[in-house]
Design an enzyme around this catalytic site. Structure first.
Site, PDB file in Angstrom:
ATOM      1  N   GLY A 281       8.768  -2.605  -1.954  1.00  0.00           N
ATOM      2  CA  GLY A 281       9.882  -1.671  -1.865  1.00  0.00           C
ATOM      3  C   GLY A 281      10.481  -1.497  -0.488  1.00  0.00           C
ATOM      4  O   GLY A 281      11.688  -1.695  -0.287  1.00  0.00           O
TER       5      GLY A 281
ATOM      6  N   LYS B  89       0.573   0.757   7.007  1.00  0.00           N
ATOM      7  CA  LYS B  89      -0.882   0.875   6.943  1.00  0.00           C
ATOM      8  C   LYS B  89      -1.606  -0.388   6.506  1.00  0.00           C
ATOM      9  O   LYS B  89      -1.196  -1.060   5.586  1.00  0.00           O
ATOM     10  CB  LYS B  89      -1.228   1.986   5.939  1.00  0.00           C
ATOM     11  CG  LYS B  89      -0.887   3.355   6.429  1.00  0.00           C
ATOM     12  CD  LYS B  89      -1.633   4.369   5.589  1.00  0.00           C
ATOM     13  CE  LYS B  89      -0.727   5.508   5.181  1.00  0.00           C
ATOM     14  NZ  LYS B  89      -0.808   5.853   3.783  1.00  0.00           N
TER      15      LYS B  89
ATOM     16  N   ARG C 202      19.568  -0.937 -11.652  1.00  0.00           N
ATOM     17  CA  ARG C 202      18.564  -1.484 -12.568  1.00  0.00           C
ATOM     18  C   ARG C 202      19.167  -1.857 -13.907  1.00  0.00           C
ATOM     19  O   ARG C 202      18.728  -2.819 -14.546  1.00  0.00           O
ATOM     20  CB  ARG C 202      17.421  -0.498 -12.755  1.00  0.00           C
ATOM     21  CG  ARG C 202      16.602  -0.412 -11.493  1.00  0.00           C
ATOM     22  CD  ARG C 202      15.394   0.454 -11.661  1.00  0.00           C
ATOM     23  NE  ARG C 202      14.528   0.272 -10.508  1.00  0.00           N
ATOM     24  CZ  ARG C 202      13.579   1.106 -10.156  1.00  0.00           C
ATOM     25  NH1 ARG C 202      13.358   2.188 -10.862  1.00  0.00           N
ATOM     26  NH2 ARG C 202      12.839   0.872  -9.110  1.00  0.00           N
TER      27      ARG C 202
ATOM     28  N   GLY D 119       5.278  -1.682  -6.484  1.00  0.00           N
ATOM     29  CA  GLY D 119       3.847  -1.772  -6.818  1.00  0.00           C
ATOM     30  C   GLY D 119       3.506  -3.081  -7.504  1.00  0.00           C
ATOM     31  O   GLY D 119       2.486  -3.712  -7.212  1.00  0.00           O
TER      32      GLY D 119
HETATM   33  P1  AMP Z   1       5.195  -0.109   4.140  1.00  0.00           P
HETATM   34  O1  AMP Z   1       5.583   0.858   3.056  1.00  0.00           O
HETATM   35  O2  AMP Z   1       3.737  -0.251   4.301  1.00  0.00           O
HETATM   36  O3  AMP Z   1       5.916  -1.425   4.019  1.00  0.00           O
HETATM   37  O4  AMP Z   1       5.653   0.547   5.493  1.00  0.00           O
HETATM   38  C1  AMP Z   1       6.985   0.800   5.827  1.00  0.00           C
HETATM   39  C2  AMP Z   1       7.002   1.844   6.890  1.00  0.00           C
HETATM   40  O5  AMP Z   1       6.259   1.387   8.017  1.00  0.00           O
HETATM   41  C3  AMP Z   1       8.386   2.154   7.405  1.00  0.00           C
HETATM   42  O6  AMP Z   1       8.693   3.474   7.070  1.00  0.00           O
HETATM   43  C4  AMP Z   1       8.247   1.986   8.918  1.00  0.00           C
HETATM   44  O7  AMP Z   1       8.861   3.007   9.636  1.00  0.00           O
HETATM   45  C5  AMP Z   1       6.755   2.041   9.134  1.00  0.00           C
HETATM   46  N1  AMP Z   1       6.345   1.376  10.366  1.00  0.00           N
HETATM   47  C6  AMP Z   1       6.574   0.116  10.752  1.00  0.00           C
HETATM   48  N2  AMP Z   1       6.073  -0.121  11.971  1.00  0.00           N
HETATM   49  C7  AMP Z   1       5.503   1.025  12.396  1.00  0.00           C
HETATM   50  C8  AMP Z   1       4.808   1.407  13.576  1.00  0.00           C
HETATM   51  N3  AMP Z   1       4.625   0.553  14.584  1.00  0.00           N
HETATM   52  N4  AMP Z   1       4.346   2.665  13.641  1.00  0.00           N
HETATM   53  C9  AMP Z   1       4.531   3.533  12.625  1.00  0.00           C
HETATM   54  N5  AMP Z   1       5.179   3.223  11.484  1.00  0.00           N
HETATM   55  C10 AMP Z   1       5.650   1.990  11.366  1.00  0.00           C
END
Ligand code: AMP
Length: 397
Positions: free
Chosen positions: A353, A200, A39, A376
Site C-alpha cells: 500500500g 518497520k 476499485r 496485505g
Molecule cells: P511501510 O508502511 O512499512 O511501507 O512504511 C511507510 C512509512 O515509512 C512512511 O509513512 C514513511 O514515512 C516511513 N518511513 C520511511 N523512512 C523512514 C525513516 N527513516 N524514519 C521513519 N519513518 C520512515
C-alpha cells in the site's frame, strides 16, 4: 504451490451461464457517497469480458466492516448505481446476499445481464468461511470467478469456500498480480533485485527472508535500515530502531552472507534533529550519526549507489519508501530510486500500500510495469505464503 497455472476467465466456457464474480468494491465512502471509484473501475475489464461472452453476471463484494447483519451504512447501493453508470446498463441490486431476493434476481438474468448481491459481510458466516454459506453462494451460479486480489489473503466464503462447489477461474486483476508477483517469485527474469524500505523491520521480516532466497541482490532503505545499523553496532541516534528485531536483523545479514548475496545498506543518510518538517537537517555518513539526530532518508551517495546497482536488473521488486516521503526534504531518496527504476529495462513491480501510494504521489506510476492493488495480500504473496483466494482456483489442465 505454483500460482502460474491457475485458470483465468479466458480458460472457461461462460456463454449463457450464471457466473458469480467476487470483486473488490471496498471503495472509500463518506456519508454514503463514493469518494473514489478506482476499485470499481479496476474491476471493469473482467466484468466487460464476461458480458461480451454472454455470461449472466452475479457480482459480489464486501464493503467496510459491518457486523454480520444488514446495516444500511454498508449497503452496496451506491456501488450498484456507480457500476450502472460505468457500464451503461442497469445493475440490479439484491436486497440480501444469498436469500430470496438474490435467488429471484439470479433466476431472471438474461445473457449479458449484471446483478449485484448485497454486502457479503452482512452474512455472519462470510468471514468464518462457513461451508453452509459457501454452498448457498454456489447454488446461485454455475461458475465462480475471483477477481478480489485485495481480499485474496483471507479465507472467507466468497473468496475461497465457494470454489469448493463450482468450477473456478481468476479474473484479470488477479491474473495480472499472478503474472507479475508470482512470475517474479517463481520464474524471474534475472538478476532479480529486491528493494525494501518503509518504517518497520517487524512488518517485513517474512518478506526479507523470502526475497533473500529468491533474489540476486537485496537493497535496504527507509526507517528499517537503522535496525540493521544497530545490529552492526553503529550509533543511530534517535532513528527508528526495532529493538526486538535486532537479532533478526543480524540473522538476515548472516543469511545474505551465507547465500553469497549482496545486501546493500545506506552509506549516507539525511538526518534531522526531530521528526518535523521545520527541523534542521543535514547529510551524514552511516558511521557518524550523532546523538540527538535521526535518519529520515537515504543520502545522495546512497541514492547514486542504489541507482547504479539496479542498472543491470532483469526484474525489480520494490516495497516501502526510502525515506519519509510525507516531508519534501526527505523524499529525495525515494524519487531517485523511482527514477532509476523507470530508466532501466527491468520488469518493475511495486508491492504494498504505502509504496504504491508514494509512487503515485511522486508521479512515477505509469513508469512501472505493475503496481499491486493489494496491500496485505501483496505482502503475504511476497512472503511466499499461499493466498487462499488464489490457491482455491482450478488449475489449467
Ligand atoms: P511501510 O508502511 O512499512 O511501507 O512504511 C511507510 C512509512 O515509512 C512512511 O509513512 C514513511 O514515512 C516511513 N518511513 C520511511 N523512512 C523512514 C525513516 N527513516 N524514519 C521513519 N519513518 C520512515
Amino acid at each position: 504451490m505454483s500460482t502460474l497455472n491457475k485458470k483465468t476467465v479466458e480458460d472457461i466456457e461462460v456463454k449463457g451461464k450464471k457466473v458469480l464474480v467476487r470483486c473488490d468494491f471496498n471503495v472509500k465512502m463518506e456519508n454514503g457517497v463514493i469518494t473514489s471509484d478506482k476499485r470499481i473501475v479496476a474491476s471493469l475489464p473482467t466484468i466487460k469480458y464476461l458480458i461480451d461472452q454472454g455470461a449472466k453476471l452475479i457480482l459480489c463484494s464486501h464493503l467496510g466492516r459491518p457486523k454480520g447483519a444488514f446495516d444500511p451504512e454498508f449497503s452496496m447501493a451506491p456501488v450498484a448505481a456507480r457500476l450502472s453508470e460505468l457500464l451503461g446498463k442497469e445493475v440490479k441490486l439484491a436486497s440480501d446476499v444469498v436469500g430470496e431476493s438474490a435467488q429471484a434476481l439470479a433466476a431472471e438474468l438474461q445473457d449479458g445481464d449484471v446483478m449485484l448481491l448485497e454486502n457479503v459481510r452482512f452474512e455472519p458466516g462470510e468471514t468464518k468461511n462457513d461451508p453452509e454459506l459457501s454452498k448457498k453462494f454456489a447454488s446461485l451460479a454455475e461458475v465462480y470467478v475471483n477477481d478480489a486480489f485485495g481480499s485474496a489473503h483471507r479465507a472467507h466464503s466468497s473468496t475461497t469456500g465457494v470454489a469448493d462447489y463450482l468450477p473456478s477461474a481468476v479474473g484479470y486483476l488477479i491474473q495480472k498480480e499472478i503474472q507479475f508477483i508470482g512470475g517474479a517469485l517463481e520464474d524471474p527474469k534475472r538478476p532479480l533485485v529486491a528493494i525494501l524500505g518503509g518504517a518497520k523491520v517487524s512488518d517485513k521480516i517474512g518478506v526479507i527472508n523470502n526475497l533473500l532466497e529468491k533474489c540476486d541482490k537485496l537493497i535496504i532503505g527507509g526507517g528499517m535500515a537503522y535496525t540493521f545499523f544497530a545490529a552492526q553496532g553503529l550509533n543511530v541516534g534517535n532513528s527508528l530502531v526495532d529493538t526486538e528485531n535486532i537479532e533478526n536483523a543480524k540473522g538476515m545479514m548472516q543469511k545474505a552472507k551465507d547465500l553469497n548475496k549482496p545486501f546493500l545498506l545506506p552509506v549516507d543518510n539525511m538526518i534531522a534533529t526531530k521528526y518535523d518538517v521545520t527541523a534542521p537537517y543535514m547529510t551524514i555518513y552511516s558511521d557518524s550519526i550523532p546523538d540527538g539526530w535521526m535518519g529520515l532518508d537515504i543520502g545522495p551517495v546512497t541514492s547514486e549507489l542504489y541507482a547504479k546497482s539496479i542498472l543491470d536488473a532483469g526484474t525489480i521488486i520494490w516495497n516501502g519508501p526510502m525515506g519519509v516521503t510525507e516531508m519534501p526534504q526527505f523524499e529525495g531518496g525515494t524519487v531517485s530510486v523511482a527514477k532509476a527504476i523507470a530508466e532501466t529495462d527491468a520488469i518493475s513491480i511495486i508491492g504494498g500500500g504505502d509504496s504504491a501510494a508514494a509512487i503515485k504521489k511522486l508521479g512515477f506510476a505509469d513508469k512501472m510495469s505493475h503496481i499491486s492493488t493489494g496491500g496485505g495480500a501483496s505482502l503475504e504473496f511476497l512472503e511466499g505464503k499461499e493466498l487462499p483466494g488464489i490457491a482455491c482456483i482450478d488449475e489449467k489442465e
